[in-house]
Design a protein around this motif. Structure first.
Motif, PDB file in Angstrom:
ATOM      1  N   LEU A   1      26.660  20.665 -13.262  1.00  0.00           N
ATOM      2  CA  LEU A   1      27.837  21.017 -14.069  1.00  0.00           C
ATOM      3  C   LEU A   1      28.992  20.046 -13.893  1.00  0.00           C
ATOM      4  O   LEU A   1      30.031  20.225 -14.526  1.00  0.00           O
ATOM      5  N   GLY A   2      28.824  19.075 -13.032  1.00  0.00           N
ATOM      6  CA  GLY A   2      29.934  18.182 -12.698  1.00  0.00           C
ATOM      7  C   GLY A   2      30.635  17.570 -13.890  1.00  0.00           C
ATOM      8  O   GLY A   2      31.863  17.496 -13.939  1.00  0.00           O
TER       9      GLY A   2
ATOM     10  N   LEU B   1      23.370  23.662  -0.532  1.00  0.00           N
ATOM     11  CA  LEU B   1      22.457  23.338  -1.629  1.00  0.00           C
ATOM     12  C   LEU B   1      22.969  23.883  -2.956  1.00  0.00           C
ATOM     13  O   LEU B   1      22.914  23.192  -3.984  1.00  0.00           O
ATOM     14  N   LEU B   2      23.463  25.100  -2.957  1.00  0.00           N
ATOM     15  CA  LEU B   2      23.992  25.698  -4.177  1.00  0.00           C
ATOM     16  C   LEU B   2      25.159  24.889  -4.724  1.00  0.00           C
ATOM     17  O   LEU B   2      25.213  24.569  -5.918  1.00  0.00           O
ATOM     18  N   MET B   3      26.096  24.538  -3.874  1.00  0.00           N
ATOM     19  CA  MET B   3      27.256  23.767  -4.332  1.00  0.00           C
ATOM     20  C   MET B   3      26.849  22.365  -4.786  1.00  0.00           C
ATOM     21  O   MET B   3      27.422  21.827  -5.737  1.00  0.00           O
ATOM     22  N   SER B   4      25.837  21.796  -4.156  1.00  0.00           N
ATOM     23  CA  SER B   4      25.344  20.486  -4.584  1.00  0.00           C
ATOM     24  C   SER B   4      24.719  20.573  -5.967  1.00  0.00           C
ATOM     25  O   SER B   4      24.916  19.688  -6.806  1.00  0.00           O
ATOM     26  N   VAL B   5      23.978  21.648  -6.233  1.00  0.00           N
ATOM     27  CA  VAL B   5      23.381  21.850  -7.554  1.00  0.00           C
ATOM     28  C   VAL B   5      24.476  22.046  -8.593  1.00  0.00           C
ATOM     29  O   VAL B   5      24.416  21.482  -9.687  1.00  0.00           O
ATOM     30  N   VAL B   6      25.482  22.836  -8.265  1.00  0.00           N
ATOM     31  CA  VAL B   6      26.599  23.038  -9.188  1.00  0.00           C
ATOM     32  C   VAL B   6      27.260  21.698  -9.501  1.00  0.00           C
ATOM     33  O   VAL B   6      27.510  21.372 -10.666  1.00  0.00           O
ATOM     34  N   ARG B   7      27.515  20.902  -8.479  1.00  0.00           N
ATOM     35  CA  ARG B   7      28.155  19.605  -8.673  1.00  0.00           C
ATOM     36  C   ARG B   7      27.288  18.697  -9.543  1.00  0.00           C
ATOM     37  O   ARG B   7      27.776  18.062 -10.474  1.00  0.00           O
TER      38      ARG B   7
ATOM     39  N   TYR C   1      37.431  20.876  -6.440  1.00  0.00           N
ATOM     40  CA  TYR C   1      37.115  22.031  -5.594  1.00  0.00           C
ATOM     41  C   TYR C   1      35.653  21.991  -5.149  1.00  0.00           C
ATOM     42  O   TYR C   1      35.338  22.232  -3.973  1.00  0.00           O
ATOM     43  N   VAL C   2      34.763  21.702  -6.085  1.00  0.00           N
ATOM     44  CA  VAL C   2      33.338  21.640  -5.760  1.00  0.00           C
ATOM     45  C   VAL C   2      33.076  20.505  -4.780  1.00  0.00           C
ATOM     46  O   VAL C   2      32.330  20.666  -3.806  1.00  0.00           O
ATOM     47  N   ASP C   3      33.683  19.343  -5.020  1.00  0.00           N
ATOM     48  CA  ASP C   3      33.502  18.214  -4.102  1.00  0.00           C
ATOM     49  C   ASP C   3      33.991  18.543  -2.695  1.00  0.00           C
ATOM     50  O   ASP C   3      33.339  18.200  -1.710  1.00  0.00           O
TER      51      ASP C   3
END
Length: 74
Positions: free
Chosen positions: A33-34, A24-30, A44-46
């Motif tokens: 901030l994508g 969930l955190l990485m999805s929010v970052v993507r 990296y995030v993807d």
């Protein structure tokens, strides 16, 4: 055999919570901030989101197999 099933079930449940939080955190970052990330960091995030999703699927499969073997799911 029963101890193995209990262990797998317990470990799977214990892994699922932190894995879900990280996904969930990485999805929010993507999602938030994508557009501001450069191409390398966006990749990296993807990759992180994709790999966390795959791990979640593996844990779900493990739980399902454990349920099937224990007779809880047919």
């Amino acid at each position: 055999e029963r101890l193995k099933q209990q262990f797998l079930s317990h470990v799977s449940h214990e892994l699922r919570s932190p894995l879900t939080a990280a996904h969930l955190l990485m999805s929010v970052v993507r999602d938030s901030l994508g557009d501001s990330l450069d191409e390398e960091h966006r990749e990296y995030v993807d990759v992180a989101v994709r790999n966390l999703g795959q791990l979640g699927g593996m844990i779900d499969d493990l739980l399902e197999v454990t349920r099937i073997e224990s007779g809880q799911l047919r």
